[in-house]
Design a protein around this motif. Structure first.
Motif, PDB file in Angstrom:
ATOM      1  N   TRP A   1       0.836  -1.212   0.000  1.00  0.00           N
ATOM      2  CA  TRP A   1       0.000   0.000   0.000  1.00  0.00           C
ATOM      3  C   TRP A   1       0.865   1.255   0.000  1.00  0.00           C
ATOM      4  CZ3 TRP A   1      -4.893   0.985  -1.054  1.00  0.00           C
ATOM      5  CH2 TRP A   1      -5.804  -0.060  -1.034  1.00  0.00           C
ATOM      6  N   ARG A   2       1.984   1.224   0.695  1.00  0.00           N
ATOM      7  CA  ARG A   2       2.878   2.403   0.684  1.00  0.00           C
ATOM      8  C   ARG A   2       3.431   2.667  -0.705  1.00  0.00           C
ATOM      9  NH1 ARG A   2       5.639   3.308   6.472  1.00  0.00           N
ATOM     10  NH2 ARG A   2       3.683   3.054   7.530  1.00  0.00           N
ATOM     11  N   ARG A   3       3.659   1.605  -1.465  1.00  0.00           N
ATOM     12  CA  ARG A   3       4.120   1.791  -2.838  1.00  0.00           C
ATOM     13  C   ARG A   3       2.986   2.282  -3.735  1.00  0.00           C
ATOM     14  NH1 ARG A   3       6.691  -3.070  -1.590  1.00  0.00           N
ATOM     15  NH2 ARG A   3       5.156  -4.264  -2.768  1.00  0.00           N
ATOM     16  N   ALA A   4       1.750   1.896  -3.432  1.00  0.00           N
ATOM     17  CA  ALA A   4       0.614   2.249  -4.290  1.00  0.00           C
ATOM     18  C   ALA A   4       0.098   3.662  -4.035  1.00  0.00           C
ATOM     19  CB  ALA A   4      -0.530   1.249  -4.091  1.00  0.00           C
ATOM     20  N   LEU A   5       0.250   4.155  -2.813  1.00  0.00           N
ATOM     21  CA  LEU A   5      -0.253   5.486  -2.473  1.00  0.00           C
ATOM     22  C   LEU A   5       0.858   6.524  -2.601  1.00  0.00           C
ATOM     23  CD1 LEU A   5      -2.324   4.681   0.738  1.00  0.00           C
ATOM     24  CD2 LEU A   5      -3.249   5.389  -1.472  1.00  0.00           C
ATOM     25  N   PRO A   6       0.512   7.754  -2.982  1.00  0.00           N
ATOM     26  CA  PRO A   6       1.535   8.811  -2.972  1.00  0.00           C
ATOM     27  C   PRO A   6       1.989   9.078  -1.530  1.00  0.00           C
ATOM     28  CG  PRO A   6      -0.624   9.686  -3.607  1.00  0.00           C
ATOM     29  CD  PRO A   6      -0.779   8.225  -3.454  1.00  0.00           C
ATOM     30  N   ALA A   7       3.214   9.540  -1.378  1.00  0.00           N
ATOM     31  CA  ALA A   7       3.776   9.757  -0.039  1.00  0.00           C
ATOM     32  C   ALA A   7       2.921  10.705   0.801  1.00  0.00           C
ATOM     33  CB  ALA A   7       5.204  10.285  -0.158  1.00  0.00           C
ATOM     34  N   ALA A   8       2.253  11.650   0.169  1.00  0.00           N
ATOM     35  CA  ALA A   8       1.406  12.586   0.905  1.00  0.00           C
ATOM     36  C   ALA A   8       0.210  11.897   1.555  1.00  0.00           C
ATOM     37  CB  ALA A   8       0.910  13.691  -0.038  1.00  0.00           C
ATOM     38  N   SER A   9      -0.149  10.729   1.076  1.00  0.00           N
ATOM     39  CA  SER A   9      -1.295   9.988   1.620  1.00  0.00           C
ATOM     40  C   SER A   9      -0.909   8.955   2.664  1.00  0.00           C
ATOM     41  CB  SER A   9      -2.046   9.291   0.482  1.00  0.00           C
ATOM     42  OG  SER A   9      -2.500  10.217  -0.457  1.00  0.00           O
ATOM     43  N   TRP A  10       0.364   8.829   2.969  1.00  0.00           N
ATOM     44  CA  TRP A  10       0.796   7.820   3.930  1.00  0.00           C
ATOM     45  C   TRP A  10       0.248   8.079   5.323  1.00  0.00           C
ATOM     46  CZ3 TRP A  10       6.641   6.695   2.748  1.00  0.00           C
ATOM     47  CH2 TRP A  10       6.733   6.067   1.500  1.00  0.00           C
ATOM     48  N   ASN A  11      -0.099   9.332   5.625  1.00  0.00           N
ATOM     49  CA  ASN A  11      -0.648   9.621   6.949  1.00  0.00           C
ATOM     50  C   ASN A  11      -2.028   8.981   7.137  1.00  0.00           C
ATOM     51  OD1 ASN A  11      -1.890  11.326   5.149  1.00  0.00           O
ATOM     52  ND2 ASN A  11      -1.987  13.049   6.549  1.00  0.00           N
ATOM     53  N   TRP A  12      -2.653   8.518   6.068  1.00  0.00           N
ATOM     54  CA  TRP A  12      -3.931   7.796   6.157  1.00  0.00           C
ATOM     55  C   TRP A  12      -3.718   6.383   6.676  1.00  0.00           C
ATOM     56  CZ3 TRP A  12      -5.779   8.771   0.476  1.00  0.00           C
ATOM     57  CH2 TRP A  12      -6.192  10.103   0.342  1.00  0.00           C
ATOM     58  N   LEU A  13      -2.537   5.828   6.476  1.00  0.00           N
ATOM     59  CA  LEU A  13      -2.285   4.417   6.763  1.00  0.00           C
ATOM     60  C   LEU A  13      -2.142   4.136   8.257  1.00  0.00           C
ATOM     61  CD1 LEU A  13       0.280   3.448   4.002  1.00  0.00           C
ATOM     62  CD2 LEU A  13      -2.010   2.555   4.279  1.00  0.00           C
ATOM     63  N   THR A  14      -2.813   3.089   8.679  1.00  0.00           N
ATOM     64  CA  THR A  14      -2.699   2.559  10.033  1.00  0.00           C
ATOM     65  C   THR A  14      -2.747   1.047   9.901  1.00  0.00           C
ATOM     66  OG1 THR A  14      -3.913   4.468  10.886  1.00  0.00           O
ATOM     67  CG2 THR A  14      -3.733   2.594  12.337  1.00  0.00           C
ATOM     68  N   SER A  15      -2.081   0.349  10.799  1.00  0.00           N
ATOM     69  CA  SER A  15      -2.126  -1.114  10.718  1.00  0.00           C
ATOM     70  C   SER A  15      -2.705  -1.688  11.999  1.00  0.00           C
ATOM     71  CB  SER A  15      -0.743  -1.692  10.445  1.00  0.00           C
ATOM     72  OG  SER A  15       0.111  -1.406  11.520  1.00  0.00           O
ATOM     73  N   ALA A  16      -3.322  -2.847  11.839  1.00  0.00           N
ATOM     74  CA  ALA A  16      -3.884  -3.599  12.961  1.00  0.00           C
ATOM     75  C   ALA A  16      -3.475  -5.054  12.787  1.00  0.00           C
ATOM     76  CB  ALA A  16      -5.402  -3.460  12.979  1.00  0.00           C
ATOM     77  N   LEU A  17      -3.173  -5.708  13.901  1.00  0.00           N
ATOM     78  CA  LEU A  17      -2.737  -7.099  13.841  1.00  0.00           C
ATOM     79  C   LEU A  17      -3.883  -8.090  13.969  1.00  0.00           C
ATOM     80  CD1 LEU A  17       0.504  -6.857  16.006  1.00  0.00           C
ATOM     81  CD2 LEU A  17       0.321  -7.001  13.516  1.00  0.00           C
ATOM     82  N   SER A  18      -5.046  -7.612  14.408  1.00  0.00           N
ATOM     83  CA  SER A  18      -6.192  -8.511  14.594  1.00  0.00           C
ATOM     84  C   SER A  18      -7.475  -7.797  14.195  1.00  0.00           C
ATOM     85  CB  SER A  18      -6.290  -8.964  16.048  1.00  0.00           C
ATOM     86  OG  SER A  18      -6.636  -7.858  16.868  1.00  0.00           O
ATOM     87  N   LEU A  19      -8.525  -8.585  13.993  1.00  0.00           N
ATOM     88  CA  LEU A  19      -9.822  -8.005  13.663  1.00  0.00           C
ATOM     89  C   LEU A  19     -10.373  -7.186  14.831  1.00  0.00           C
ATOM     90  CD1 LEU A  19     -11.366 -11.038  11.768  1.00  0.00           C
ATOM     91  CD2 LEU A  19     -10.763  -8.830  10.784  1.00  0.00           C
ATOM     92  N   THR A  20     -10.080  -7.599  16.047  1.00  0.00           N
ATOM     93  CA  THR A  20     -10.522  -6.852  17.227  1.00  0.00           C
ATOM     94  C   THR A  20      -9.850  -5.485  17.282  1.00  0.00           C
ATOM     95  OG1 THR A  20     -10.777  -8.945  18.404  1.00  0.00           O
ATOM     96  CG2 THR A  20     -10.725  -6.952  19.742  1.00  0.00           C
ATOM     97  N   GLN A  21      -8.554  -5.444  17.050  1.00  0.00           N
ATOM     98  CA  GLN A  21      -7.829  -4.175  17.036  1.00  0.00           C
ATOM     99  C   GLN A  21      -8.318  -3.301  15.881  1.00  0.00           C
ATOM    100  OE1 GLN A  21      -3.606  -4.554  16.401  1.00  0.00           O
ATOM    101  NE2 GLN A  21      -3.183  -2.505  17.201  1.00  0.00           N
ATOM    102  N   CYS A  22      -8.586  -3.914  14.741  1.00  0.00           N
ATOM    103  CA  CYS A  22      -9.099  -3.179  13.588  1.00  0.00           C
ATOM    104  C   CYS A  22     -10.457  -2.565  13.918  1.00  0.00           C
ATOM    105  CB  CYS A  22      -9.192  -4.107  12.380  1.00  0.00           C
ATOM    106  SG  CYS A  22      -9.680  -3.276  10.866  1.00  0.00           S
ATOM    107  N   GLU A  23     -11.324  -3.328  14.551  1.00  0.00           N
ATOM    108  CA  GLU A  23     -12.643  -2.808  14.908  1.00  0.00           C
ATOM    109  C   GLU A  23     -12.532  -1.631  15.874  1.00  0.00           C
ATOM    110  OE1 GLU A  23     -16.860  -4.274  16.855  1.00  0.00           O
ATOM    111  OE2 GLU A  23     -15.487  -5.768  16.029  1.00  0.00           O
ATOM    112  N   GLN A  24     -11.618  -1.713  16.818  1.00  0.00           N
ATOM    113  CA  GLN A  24     -11.414  -0.608  17.750  1.00  0.00           C
ATOM    114  C   GLN A  24     -10.991   0.657  16.990  1.00  0.00           C
ATOM    115  OE1 GLN A  24      -8.387  -1.384  20.674  1.00  0.00           O
ATOM    116  NE2 GLN A  24      -8.762   0.517  21.766  1.00  0.00           N
TER     117      GLN A  24
END
Length: 155
Positions: A18-41
């Motif tokens: 995703w970092r390669r696909a998005l322009p660098a200015a959009s990287w601040n949108w990116l967040t990661s989650a290791l589980s579905l529970t963390q993602c839901e939070q």
């Protein structure tokens, strides 16, 4: 809080893509989650976000049930499925994911440019919803980038 693109996976494979696909200015949108529970939070903290969930044969049933629940409980959230090769080869599995609200099922990094356009469009619309009506309308019109004056004229 502003909407995000939340990558839910156990490995950093898709996050790096995703970092390669998005322009660098959009990287601040990116967040990661290791589980579905963390993602839901994170989705509850950032309404209107996009969740890109890694789906494999091991987590298919749990991911499907969770995506379906999110569709009902979090109507502003949009979801993408980052599928393993075995899931993407099963048309029934992809159809079930789409029925659970997945906008796009991706199995290769070459498909990310289309997904990135979809994400950028959604996040821009979510940001425009928070603006006053005249500014939101002006932002969605096609000619502001061509205008000499960047601000609308309002009497």
């Amino acid at each position: 809080m502003p909407p995000r693109l939340i990558i839910c996976e156990r490995t950093p494979r898709w996050l790096a893509a995703w970092r390669r696909a998005l322009p660098a200015a959009s990287w601040n949108w990116l967040t990661s989650a290791l589980s579905l529970t963390q993602c839901e939070q994170l989705l509850r903290e950032h309404p209107g976000s996009v969740a890109a969930v890694s789906v494999s044969a091991e987590n298919f049933a749990v991911a499907l049930a969770t995506l379906h629940r999110w569709q009902n409980e979090l109507p502003q959230v949009r979801t993408l499925a980052l599928c393993s090769a075995d899931i993407s080869r099963q048309p029934t599995a992809v159809a079930l994911l789409q029925e659970a609200g997945v906008l796009l099922a991706i199995d290769r990094t070459q498909q990310l440019p289309a997904a990135a356009r979809l994400v950028r469009r959604h996040l821009r619309r979510q940001a425009a919803i928070q603006l006053p009506l005249p500014d939101a309308v002006w932002q969605r019109l096609p000619w502001p980038r061509l205008a000499l004056n960047a601000s609308p004229v309002i009497n």
